[in-house]
Scaffold this active site. Sequence first.
Site, mmCIF file in Angstrom:
data_model
loop_
_atom_site.group_PDB
_atom_site.id
_atom_site.type_symbol
_atom_site.label_atom_id
_atom_site.label_comp_id
_atom_site.label_asym_id
_atom_site.label_seq_id
_atom_site.Cartn_x
_atom_site.Cartn_y
_atom_site.Cartn_z
ATOM 1 N N ASP A 136 0.685 -1.174 0.171
ATOM 2 C CA ASP A 136 0.009 0.079 -0.087
ATOM 3 C C ASP A 136 0.610 1.161 -0.149
ATOM 4 O O ASP A 136 2.093 1.383 0.144
ATOM 5 C CB ASP A 136 -1.069 0.039 1.328
ATOM 6 N N TYR A 188 5.818 -10.098 7.909
ATOM 7 C CA TYR A 188 5.677 -8.524 7.953
ATOM 8 C C TYR A 188 5.956 -7.975 9.592
ATOM 9 O O TYR A 188 6.149 -8.783 10.321
ATOM 10 C CB TYR A 188 4.133 -8.285 7.670
#
Length: 257
Positions: free
Chosen positions: A52, A110
């Site tokens: 993103d 992540y």
Amino acid sequence: MRNLKVMMAFRGTRYHGFQRQSNAYTIQEAVEDALSKLLNEPVTIYGCSRTDTGVHANGYCFSLQTEKPILPRNFIRGACGYLPDDISILSVEDVPEDFHARYSCIGKEYLYRIHNSESKNPFTTDLALLYRRKLDVSLLREAASYFVGTHDFASFCTNCTKEKNTIRTISDITIEKDKNAVNVLVKGDGFLYNMVRILVGTLLGVNEGRFELSDLDGILAARNRLCAGITVQPHGLYLNRIFYEEPSALHTRKENF
């Protein structure tokens, strides 16, 4: 034709994610432009994952094909010379022709970084979430344990109405604290859109008393995005590591965010 596996790191602050767009500047556009100059030919790269706007990467993989006989050292030096300062090539290697950065991926890790302090850190304003409430790390670790394993994570996905399969396996969630820095590491076989950011938002909701530990199983079972916590800001999120099988065992897998 050579098939190259390339690792890079980037600071995503000024980019609208990885994937090339017609109306916004992206990581893919910047890298393809730089490599096209280096190799003196049009270059298309295939990324391991979408990211993103504002999301960073410590270890992002992409693949590309070229007939140019450039040495790895010259590739790295030349690419870094053409790239902006917030994108860096870390390594490059020749791989079998069936390797694909996206489809050969079998897992990802992540990292979500939190600056836990009353005062903002001027050196991490776009690199970590400023969180002023006191964090109960022991409570966060206990809450995180509810999400480890194979679950339907539909409650932790933005715009999942078109997603046929929302079942994912999280193999580990580690929460580390060093003074004001709190790092949340999430490792799994794949991730839904905004899944890690919603997971972190839910953990912070537990910290704030908006959710009890006893609520977490019900949030998972609800399969309803409205039941989970907020989607925390993107600038604390990093694609940290990408996992691949050995070249001889590579096989195609469906993309997971």
